[in-house]
Scaffold this active site. Structure first.
Site, PDB file in Angstrom:
ATOM      1  N   LYS A  21      -4.016   2.378 -13.619  1.00 23.45           N
ATOM      2  CA  LYS A  21      -5.194   1.860 -12.708  1.00 23.45           C
ATOM      3  C   LYS A  21      -4.760   3.094 -11.823  1.00 23.45           C
ATOM      4  O   LYS A  21      -6.113   3.852 -11.260  1.00 23.45           O
ATOM      5  CB  LYS A  21      -4.660   0.772 -11.798  1.00 23.45           C
TER       6      LYS A  21
ATOM      7  N   PHE B  79      -4.470  -6.135  -7.220  1.00 27.13           N
ATOM      8  CA  PHE B  79      -4.702  -7.373  -5.933  1.00 27.13           C
ATOM      9  C   PHE B  79      -6.140  -7.431  -5.798  1.00 27.13           C
ATOM     10  O   PHE B  79      -6.957  -6.510  -6.394  1.00 27.13           O
ATOM     11  CB  PHE B  79      -3.870  -6.696  -4.747  1.00 27.13           C
ATOM     12  N   GLY B  80      -6.654  -8.105  -4.655  1.00 29.39           N
ATOM     13  CA  GLY B  80      -7.881  -8.003  -4.220  1.00 29.39           C
ATOM     14  C   GLY B  80      -8.814  -8.608  -5.233  1.00 29.39           C
ATOM     15  O   GLY B  80      -8.711  -9.463  -5.998  1.00 29.39           O
ATOM     16  N   TYR B  81      -9.961  -7.491  -5.409  1.00 34.23           N
ATOM     17  CA  TYR B  81     -10.948  -7.873  -6.363  1.00 34.23           C
ATOM     18  C   TYR B  81     -10.834  -7.402  -7.713  1.00 34.23           C
ATOM     19  O   TYR B  81     -11.389  -7.583  -8.718  1.00 34.23           O
ATOM     20  CB  TYR B  81     -12.174  -7.353  -5.951  1.00 34.23           C
TER      21      TYR B  81
ATOM     22  N   LYS C   9       0.913  -1.207  -0.151  1.00 31.30           N
ATOM     23  CA  LYS C   9      -0.266   0.063   0.018  1.00 31.30           C
ATOM     24  C   LYS C   9       0.775   1.286  -0.044  1.00 31.30           C
ATOM     25  O   LYS C   9       0.664   2.280  -0.950  1.00 31.30           O
ATOM     26  CB  LYS C   9      -0.910  -0.067   1.109  1.00 31.30           C
TER      27      LYS C   9
ATOM     28  N   ASP D 219      -9.023   3.875   3.923  1.00 29.46           N
ATOM     29  CA  ASP D 219      -9.838   2.710   4.166  1.00 29.46           C
ATOM     30  C   ASP D 219     -10.662   2.410   2.891  1.00 29.46           C
ATOM     31  O   ASP D 219     -11.148   3.333   2.321  1.00 29.46           O
ATOM     32  CB  ASP D 219     -10.799   2.642   5.235  1.00 29.46           C
ATOM     33  N   SER D 220     -10.653   1.195   2.337  1.00 27.76           N
ATOM     34  CA  SER D 220     -11.172   0.946   1.102  1.00 27.76           C
ATOM     35  C   SER D 220     -11.837  -0.292   0.996  1.00 27.76           C
ATOM     36  O   SER D 220     -11.861  -1.241   1.819  1.00 27.76           O
ATOM     37  CB  SER D 220     -10.238   0.840  -0.088  1.00 27.76           C
TER      38      SER D 220
ATOM     39  N   HIS E 239     -10.396   4.480  -7.229  1.00 27.15           N
ATOM     40  CA  HIS E 239     -10.764   5.167  -6.212  1.00 27.15           C
ATOM     41  C   HIS E 239      -9.624   5.788  -5.337  1.00 27.15           C
ATOM     42  O   HIS E 239      -9.840   6.789  -4.714  1.00 27.15           O
ATOM     43  CB  HIS E 239     -11.685   4.342  -5.353  1.00 27.15           C
TER      44      HIS E 239
HETATM   45  P1  IMP Z   1      -8.405  -2.014   3.734  1.00 26.61           P
HETATM   46  O1  IMP Z   1      -6.695  -2.485   3.578  1.00 26.61           O
HETATM   47  O2  IMP Z   1      -8.832  -2.396   4.991  1.00 26.61           O
HETATM   48  O3  IMP Z   1      -8.548  -0.899   3.269  1.00 26.61           O
HETATM   49  O4  IMP Z   1      -9.169  -3.171   2.789  1.00 26.61           O
HETATM   50  C1  IMP Z   1      -9.386  -3.035   1.667  1.00 26.61           C
HETATM   51  C2  IMP Z   1      -9.730  -4.365   0.958  1.00 26.61           C
HETATM   52  O5  IMP Z   1     -10.658  -3.791  -0.072  1.00 26.61           O
HETATM   53  C3  IMP Z   1      -8.840  -5.157   0.251  1.00 26.61           C
HETATM   54  O6  IMP Z   1      -8.150  -5.973   1.214  1.00 26.61           O
HETATM   55  C4  IMP Z   1      -9.344  -5.453  -0.982  1.00 26.61           C
HETATM   56  O7  IMP Z   1     -10.089  -6.851  -0.632  1.00 26.61           O
HETATM   57  C5  IMP Z   1     -10.225  -4.485  -1.372  1.00 26.61           C
HETATM   58  N1  IMP Z   1      -9.976  -3.500  -2.044  1.00 26.61           N
HETATM   59  C6  IMP Z   1      -9.655  -2.342  -1.758  1.00 26.61           C
HETATM   60  N2  IMP Z   1      -8.979  -1.641  -2.757  1.00 26.61           N
HETATM   61  C7  IMP Z   1      -8.966  -2.414  -3.813  1.00 26.61           C
HETATM   62  C8  IMP Z   1      -8.350  -2.438  -5.382  1.00 26.61           C
HETATM   63  O8  IMP Z   1      -7.774  -1.326  -5.452  1.00 26.61           O
HETATM   64  N3  IMP Z   1      -8.409  -3.393  -5.816  1.00 26.61           N
HETATM   65  C9  IMP Z   1      -9.030  -4.601  -5.297  1.00 26.61           C
HETATM   66  N4  IMP Z   1      -9.414  -4.696  -4.238  1.00 26.61           N
HETATM   67  C10 IMP Z   1      -9.271  -3.688  -3.313  1.00 26.61           C
END
Ligand code: IMP
Length: 198
Positions: free
Chosen positions: A175, A152-154, A16, A73-74, A180
């Site tokens: 990206k 990463f993630g979704y 991050k 937070d995302s 966001h």
């Molecule tokens: P945070 O680190 O508590 O904000 O958790 C955010 C979670 O939301 C991540 O673990 C992902 O699963 C998802 N997420 C947030 N931003 C993204 C992104 O840019 N791409 C894909 N998944 C995301």
């Protein structure tokens, strides 16, 4: 050029920090990890904004060094799931793969697939006083299967609006211009630039 303004990022995730520093490249700012053993705030807010504030304040409390503290937070909000998994995106299931499988399963039989990513940012000083907040979103749809290897993630199942690609098929630079997080961070950095005269 003046020394970079250092901002402590309320996270333990060095990926991050890297992503945020990439977005911040053209500004005279550097984001660094908190100076503490581990960073494990209790993310018990009920909105992205509340959780970003909790994390920024916690960073200011636990980090031994730093003048300014920011946290994000995302998460992913899917219309058919009434905005879920939302603030629970990171905990929707136990691994990133399982989270994607669970999401595709929830939307099987061609359910309404519109969705958006959200990123809330909060900046505070070392007393934990909130200085500024920003929020960014990106609209899209959940695809029927995974595509792309970046991000990463979704990202592999998020089809970006007006692009025929998932977020994971975009380059890091692409990206960052439309995500966001990129959108929220650009607004935050413009605020920092004006108010801190950097
Ligand atoms: P945070 O680190 O508590 O904000 O958790 C955010 C979670 O939301 C991540 O673990 C992902 O699963 C998802 N997420 C947030 N931003 C993204 C992104 O840019 N791409 C894909 N998944 C995301």
């Amino acid at each position: 050029m003046a020394a970079k303004l250092k901002i402590v990022l309320g996270t333990s995730n060095s990926h991050k920090v890297h992503e945020i520093n990439e977005i911040a490249r053209e500004y005279n700012v550097e984001f660094i990890l908190p100076d503490c053993g581990g960073f494990n705030p209790d993310e018990n807010g009920s909105t992205f904004e509340e959780n970003a504030e909790i994390k920024a304040k916690e960073a200011s409390r636990v980090s031994k060094t730093g003048e300014y503290f920011m946290a994000d937070d995302s998460g992913l909000c899917v219309d058919y799931l009434n905005g879920g998994p939302g603030i629970h995106s990171a905990r929707y299931d136990t691994t990133p793969e399982k989270r994607i499988e669970k999401l595709l399963d929830a939307l099987k039989d061609d359910k309404k697939r519109t969705a958006h990513f959200v990123c809330a940012l909060c900046l505070c000083d070392k007393e934990g006083k909130v200085l500024h907040k920003e929020k960014g979103t990106v609209e899209g749809k959940i695809s029927y299967s995974k595509k792309g290897l970046n991000g990463f993630g979704y990202d592999p199942v998020f089809l970006v609006e007006d692009k025929n690609k998932t977020m994971a098929e975009l380059t890091e630079e692409e990206k960052n211009t439309l995500s966001h997080r990129g959108r929220a961070l650009k607004c935050m950095l413009e605020w920092v630039k004006v108010n801190f005269k950097i």
